[in-house]
Write a protein that holds these residues in place. Structure first.
Motif, PDB file in Angstrom:
ATOM      1  N   MET A 156      96.607 -34.096  42.713  1.00  0.00           N
ATOM      2  CA  MET A 156      96.184 -33.004  41.830  1.00  0.00           C
ATOM      3  C   MET A 156      96.759 -33.249  40.440  1.00  0.00           C
ATOM      4  O   MET A 156      97.945 -33.538  40.291  1.00  0.00           O
ATOM      5  CB  MET A 156      96.655 -31.648  42.352  1.00  0.00           C
ATOM      6  N   ILE A 157      95.897 -33.150  39.423  1.00  0.00           N
ATOM      7  CA  ILE A 157      96.324 -33.292  38.034  1.00  0.00           C
ATOM      8  C   ILE A 157      96.448 -31.901  37.433  1.00  0.00           C
ATOM      9  O   ILE A 157      95.524 -31.089  37.521  1.00  0.00           O
ATOM     10  CB  ILE A 157      95.311 -34.119  37.226  1.00  0.00           C
ATOM     11  N   ASP A 158      97.584 -31.615  36.843  1.00  0.00           N
ATOM     12  CA  ASP A 158      97.787 -30.303  36.229  1.00  0.00           C
ATOM     13  C   ASP A 158      98.523 -30.474  34.906  1.00  0.00           C
ATOM     14  O   ASP A 158      98.862 -31.606  34.502  1.00  0.00           O
ATOM     15  CB  ASP A 158      98.560 -29.384  37.166  1.00  0.00           C
ATOM     16  N   LEU A 159      98.763 -29.357  34.256  1.00  0.00           N
ATOM     17  CA  LEU A 159      99.391 -29.358  32.941  1.00  0.00           C
ATOM     18  C   LEU A 159     100.707 -28.601  32.986  1.00  0.00           C
ATOM     19  O   LEU A 159     100.887 -27.675  33.791  1.00  0.00           O
ATOM     20  CB  LEU A 159      98.469 -28.712  31.911  1.00  0.00           C
ATOM     21  N   ILE A 160     101.618 -28.990  32.119  1.00  0.00           N
ATOM     22  CA  ILE A 160     102.844 -28.230  31.865  1.00  0.00           C
ATOM     23  C   ILE A 160     102.764 -27.720  30.430  1.00  0.00           C
ATOM     24  O   ILE A 160     102.539 -28.500  29.494  1.00  0.00           O
ATOM     25  CB  ILE A 160     104.099 -29.100  32.062  1.00  0.00           C
ATOM     26  N   LEU A 161     102.911 -26.418  30.266  1.00  0.00           N
ATOM     27  CA  LEU A 161     102.757 -25.808  28.950  1.00  0.00           C
ATOM     28  C   LEU A 161     103.919 -26.172  28.034  1.00  0.00           C
ATOM     29  O   LEU A 161     105.012 -26.526  28.505  1.00  0.00           O
ATOM     30  CB  LEU A 161     102.660 -24.293  29.093  1.00  0.00           C
ATOM     31  N   PRO A 162     103.705 -26.085  26.722  1.00  0.00           N
ATOM     32  CA  PRO A 162     104.805 -26.365  25.777  1.00  0.00           C
ATOM     33  C   PRO A 162     105.986 -25.426  25.999  1.00  0.00           C
ATOM     34  O   PRO A 162     105.830 -24.276  26.412  1.00  0.00           O
ATOM     35  CB  PRO A 162     104.152 -26.133  24.414  1.00  0.00           C
ATOM     36  N   SER A 163     107.155 -25.918  25.724  1.00  0.00           N
ATOM     37  CA  SER A 163     108.378 -25.125  25.883  1.00  0.00           C
ATOM     38  C   SER A 163     109.335 -25.464  24.746  1.00  0.00           C
ATOM     39  O   SER A 163     109.024 -26.287  23.873  1.00  0.00           O
ATOM     40  CB  SER A 163     109.029 -25.413  27.237  1.00  0.00           C
ATOM     41  N   ALA A 164     110.520 -24.851  24.758  1.00  0.00           N
ATOM     42  CA  ALA A 164     111.515 -25.133  23.726  1.00  0.00           C
ATOM     43  C   ALA A 164     112.008 -26.565  23.802  1.00  0.00           C
ATOM     44  O   ALA A 164     112.385 -27.164  22.790  1.00  0.00           O
ATOM     45  CB  ALA A 164     112.694 -24.159  23.861  1.00  0.00           C
ATOM     46  N   GLU A 165     111.997 -27.130  25.011  1.00  0.00           N
ATOM     47  CA  GLU A 165     112.465 -28.509  25.176  1.00  0.00           C
ATOM     48  C   GLU A 165     111.386 -29.542  24.880  1.00  0.00           C
ATOM     49  O   GLU A 165     111.690 -30.685  24.557  1.00  0.00           O
ATOM     50  CB  GLU A 165     112.981 -28.721  26.613  1.00  0.00           C
ATOM     51  N   GLN A 166     110.113 -29.149  25.016  1.00  0.00           N
ATOM     52  CA  GLN A 166     109.032 -30.117  24.846  1.00  0.00           C
ATOM     53  C   GLN A 166     107.865 -29.465  24.135  1.00  0.00           C
ATOM     54  O   GLN A 166     107.387 -28.405  24.549  1.00  0.00           O
ATOM     55  CB  GLN A 166     108.577 -30.655  26.208  1.00  0.00           C
ATOM     56  N   ALA A 167     107.404 -30.112  23.083  1.00  0.00           N
ATOM     57  CA  ALA A 167     106.249 -29.618  22.340  1.00  0.00           C
ATOM     58  C   ALA A 167     104.980 -30.239  22.897  1.00  0.00           C
ATOM     59  O   ALA A 167     104.965 -31.392  23.329  1.00  0.00           O
ATOM     60  CB  ALA A 167     106.390 -29.959  20.857  1.00  0.00           C
ATOM     61  N   GLY A 168     103.907 -29.480  22.895  1.00  0.00           N
ATOM     62  CA  GLY A 168     102.622 -30.005  23.335  1.00  0.00           C
ATOM     63  C   GLY A 168     102.455 -29.957  24.844  1.00  0.00           C
ATOM     64  O   GLY A 168     103.397 -29.752  25.609  1.00  0.00           O
ATOM     65  N   LEU A 169     101.198 -30.151  25.273  1.00  0.00           N
ATOM     66  CA  LEU A 169     100.882 -30.163  26.694  1.00  0.00           C
ATOM     67  C   LEU A 169     101.351 -31.465  27.332  1.00  0.00           C
ATOM     68  O   LEU A 169     101.286 -32.538  26.716  1.00  0.00           O
ATOM     69  CB  LEU A 169      99.369 -30.021  26.904  1.00  0.00           C
ATOM     70  N   GLN A 170     101.798 -31.367  28.568  1.00  0.00           N
ATOM     71  CA  GLN A 170     102.176 -32.551  29.334  1.00  0.00           C
ATOM     72  C   GLN A 170     101.295 -32.623  30.577  1.00  0.00           C
ATOM     73  O   GLN A 170     101.165 -31.650  31.322  1.00  0.00           O
ATOM     74  CB  GLN A 170     103.641 -32.498  29.745  1.00  0.00           C
ATOM     75  N   GLN A 173     100.765 -35.540  37.476  1.00  0.00           N
ATOM     76  CA  GLN A 173     100.014 -35.732  38.716  1.00  0.00           C
ATOM     77  C   GLN A 173     100.925 -35.404  39.889  1.00  0.00           C
ATOM     78  O   GLN A 173     102.040 -35.922  39.995  1.00  0.00           O
ATOM     79  CB  GLN A 173      99.488 -37.152  38.840  1.00  0.00           C
ATOM     80  N   ILE A 174     100.432 -34.526  40.748  1.00  0.00           N
ATOM     81  CA  ILE A 174     101.203 -34.070  41.897  1.00  0.00           C
ATOM     82  C   ILE A 174     100.524 -34.582  43.159  1.00  0.00           C
ATOM     83  O   ILE A 174      99.306 -34.432  43.328  1.00  0.00           O
ATOM     84  CB  ILE A 174     101.291 -32.531  41.921  1.00  0.00           C
ATOM     85  N   LYS A 175     101.308 -35.183  44.035  1.00  0.00           N
ATOM     86  CA  LYS A 175     100.790 -35.657  45.308  1.00  0.00           C
ATOM     87  C   LYS A 175     101.127 -34.637  46.389  1.00  0.00           C
ATOM     88  O   LYS A 175     102.296 -34.356  46.658  1.00  0.00           O
ATOM     89  CB  LYS A 175     101.396 -37.020  45.668  1.00  0.00           C
ATOM     90  N   HIS A 176     100.088 -34.083  46.986  1.00  0.00           N
ATOM     91  CA  HIS A 176     100.260 -33.132  48.085  1.00  0.00           C
ATOM     92  C   HIS A 176     100.130 -33.888  49.392  1.00  0.00           C
ATOM     93  O   HIS A 176      99.090 -34.504  49.667  1.00  0.00           O
ATOM     94  CB  HIS A 176      99.220 -32.015  48.010  1.00  0.00           C
ATOM     95  N   VAL A 177     101.190 -33.873  50.181  1.00  0.00           N
ATOM     96  CA  VAL A 177     101.213 -34.571  51.473  1.00  0.00           C
ATOM     97  C   VAL A 177     101.224 -33.528  52.590  1.00  0.00           C
ATOM     98  O   VAL A 177     102.080 -32.634  52.604  1.00  0.00           O
ATOM     99  CB  VAL A 177     102.444 -35.490  51.590  1.00  0.00           C
ATOM    100  N   TYR A 178     100.275 -33.642  53.514  1.00  0.00           N
ATOM    101  CA  TYR A 178     100.164 -32.690  54.620  1.00  0.00           C
ATOM    102  C   TYR A 178     100.669 -33.375  55.890  1.00  0.00           C
ATOM    103  O   TYR A 178     100.160 -34.421  56.315  1.00  0.00           O
ATOM    104  CB  TYR A 178      98.707 -32.233  54.774  1.00  0.00           C
ATOM    105  N   GLN A 179     101.720 -32.786  56.470  1.00  0.00           N
ATOM    106  CA  GLN A 179     102.400 -33.365  57.615  1.00  0.00           C
ATOM    107  C   GLN A 179     101.877 -32.772  58.926  1.00  0.00           C
ATOM    108  O   GLN A 179     101.349 -31.650  58.957  1.00  0.00           O
ATOM    109  CB  GLN A 179     103.908 -33.104  57.509  1.00  0.00           C
ATOM    110  N   ALA A 180     102.037 -33.558  59.976  1.00  0.00           N
ATOM    111  CA  ALA A 180     101.731 -33.088  61.330  1.00  0.00           C
ATOM    112  C   ALA A 180     103.018 -33.099  62.146  1.00  0.00           C
ATOM    113  O   ALA A 180     103.850 -34.005  62.001  1.00  0.00           O
ATOM    114  CB  ALA A 180     100.679 -33.975  61.980  1.00  0.00           C
ATOM    115  N   ARG A 181     103.213 -32.105  63.000  1.00  0.00           N
ATOM    116  CA  ARG A 181     104.385 -32.019  63.855  1.00  0.00           C
ATOM    117  C   ARG A 181     103.959 -31.875  65.318  1.00  0.00           C
ATOM    118  O   ARG A 181     102.937 -31.230  65.624  1.00  0.00           O
ATOM    119  CB  ARG A 181     105.269 -30.835  63.442  1.00  0.00           C
ATOM    120  N   ARG A 182     104.781 -32.504  66.192  1.00  0.00           N
ATOM    121  CA  ARG A 182     104.472 -32.460  67.616  1.00  0.00           C
ATOM    122  C   ARG A 182     105.339 -31.415  68.295  1.00  0.00           C
ATOM    123  O   ARG A 182     106.572 -31.434  68.205  1.00  0.00           O
ATOM    124  CB  ARG A 182     104.689 -33.828  68.255  1.00  0.00           C
TER     125      ARG A 182
END
Length: 519
Positions: A156-170, A173-182
């Motif tokens: 999933m590609i998403d954005l991080i909004l500007p903040s005091a530490e960082q100017a502009g959009l960032q 990419q987030i990897k979502h991993v779906y696990q299986a359990r027995r």
């Protein structure tokens, strides 16, 4: 033109009757030439002149209904002789075969052809693991002590909004991993992406398994709706400024998914519109897949609701129904007359009065002048009454003028001048609604609130030429309603859209609209 505006104002039927035959013939030649030139100007359109396509009226080149009457006449294609005279039926047969092939072909590429996958590779900034909580077979709780293995994953590609530490959009990419359990019973249970169930009214899915994250979807909606960019221009912007390669179909899916996610918010808007003490309503033409519809707006001080549909009483009743008991400011459309507490926009009336006052027909210009003068005096009295209570009621102050105007409207109701006749009848049909402000000076004199709410979206219609289908129209109206309402209340519509996307993709209800910000 042979005759000027000043010339035409001096010519009427009496002048023509007094002219000698020779002079009358000469005048007729000039009038004929001017009439032909005027018709040629009226007939100009983007296909036969240098007029830009945006100058075409919304109703030009659209279909009012899907049924086309059969005139019984042959089309040029039916009457044209085939080019191959030695084989008279060959051209017709080939054309029919081509049309059959084209109509039977399904959209998309043929089965078996190599597909196109996503080629852009981005750095993974974060991994999020999802685990099942209970066994799908026996229902026992599953914990970290059980055997675990990766089942599936998506990016999933998403954005991080500007903040005091960082100017502009960032961009991240987030990897979502779906696990299986027995489970102890031996059954493997796999976590699945959250989603909303299918709905008959929507063809777009609403799921956590999507390439675009909530904030990226909100940005795409901002570019499409607020900045009025086409899907191709959005694709270009994302590539040039954020380094993202997204397909046009993905961008379109994001907009439609946002419309579906925000659909429950419409119910809140509808409730608040019906509870309005003062509601402004207006409508303007809209094009959906070449058919003429209407974009309606219902707005008060803190809420705006848009709808796209026919210009009919059913749509109006569907929005307001029998639950609306406040004041309704509207134009002269007859469907509004079902509501008792109604007032009319005096600005519309003033513009029509000016038009008749400037008419070339001197016999009706006096009616326009009298109406113009009365409206000016009435509006001045209302403004004065808002500053302080008048010595006597406004209704008493204007009683004599209203009686004179009523008699003038009766006299002009059968006028030969079409616009004068229409305006006189409009005044008589809605007489009381025009003068409500005499009894309630605090009520508005114009419908400017509704017209301002429509202005941005009218420009969008001129740029985008409307929508392609009913779902696209619903998405457009829903997003426009949420955007305008959030802006009225002093909140960011994009953060709200992102929040709604986040909650709805998880299968949870949509958040309520934020209340008006404190002044």
């Amino acid at each position: 033109m042979h005759l000027s505006h000043d010339d035409l104002t001096q010519i009427d039927e009496a002048v023509l009757q007094e002219l000698e035959e020779r002079a009358l013939r000469a005048l007729s030649v000039k009038l004929l030439a001017d009439l032909k030139e005027a018709h040629e100007r009226l007939g100009q359109n983007p296909s036969n002149s240098s007029r830009p396509p945006s100058s075409r009226a919304p109703w030009e080149g659209v279909v009012a209904s899907e049924e086309v009457p059969d005139s019984g006449e042959q089309s040029p294609e039916e009457t044209r002789e085939p080019e191959d005279r030695d084989a008279p039926g060959r051209a017709a047969e080939e054309t029919q075969e081509q049309e059959t092939d084209r109509s039977s072909k399904r959209p998309g590429q043929p089965p078996g052809r190599a597909g196109h996958g996503r080629t852009q590779r981005l750095t993974v900034h974060e991994e999020r693991h999802h685990h099942p909580e209970v066994c799908g077979l026996c229902g026992e709780p599953l914990t970290a002590s059980h055997d675990t293995r990766a089942h599936s994953a998506h990016y999933m590609i998403d954005l991080i909004l500007p903040s005091a530490e960082q100017a502009g959009l960032q961009v991240v990419q987030i990897k979502h991993v779906y696990q299986a359990r027995r489970c102890g019973c031996g059954h493997w249970t796999a976590a699945q992406p959250a989603h909303q169930g299918p709905e008959d009214a929507w063809t777009v899915a609403l799921s956590e398994r999507h390439l675009a994250g909530p904030l990226l979807v909100a940005l795409i909606c901002a570019l499409a709706l607020r900045m009025r960019l086409s899907r191709r221009r959005i694709q270009e912007f994302l590539a040039d400024w954020l380094g993202l390669s997204l397909g046009v179909a993905t961008i379109n899916q994001c907009v439609h998914e946002a419309g579906r996610a925000l659909a429950p918010v419409e119910e809140q808007l509808l409730t608040e519109v019906r509870a309005s003490e003062l509601l402004h309503a207006d409508e303007t033409s809209w094009i959906e897949n070449g058919h003429l519809l209407w974009l309606w707006v219902f707005t008060n001080a803190t809420t705006t609701l848009f709808r796209i549909g026919r210009r009919s009483q059913d749509l109006l009743q569907g929005v307001l129904g029998g639950l609306f008991a406040g004041w309704l400011m509207s134009d002269g459309y007859w469907a509004y007359r079902d509501y008792d507490q109604r007032l009319r926009c005096l600005a519309h009336l003033l513009r029509k009065a000016r038009g008749i006052e400037e008419s070339l027909d001197r016999s009706v210009s006096g009616f326009g002048r009298a109406l113009h003068e009365h409206l000016d005096a009435l509006m001045e009295s209302v403004y004065a009454a808002r500053e302080g209570p008048p010595p006597r009621s406004l209704r008493q102050q204007h009683a004599a003028a209203l009686n004179a105007l009523f008699a003038l409207c009766l006299a002009q109701a059968e006028s030969q001048h079409a616009k004068t006749r229409a305006l006189a009848r409009e005044l008589l049909n809605d007489w009381d609604t025009f003068w409500v402000v005499l009894d309630h000076p605090d009520l508005p004199l114009t419908n400017n609130r509704a017209e301002r709410a429509l202005r941005h979206w009218v420009i969008a219609r001129r740029i985008g030429y409307g929508t392609r289908n009913a779902q696209g129209s619903r998405v457009f109206a829903t997003l426009a309603s949420v955007i305008e309402t959030c802006r009225q209340r002093g909140h960011s519509p994009w953060l709200f859209i992102a929040e709604v996307m986040r909650e709805r993709r998880q299968g949870r209800p949509a958040p309520v609209l934020p209340p008006p910000a404190a002044a």
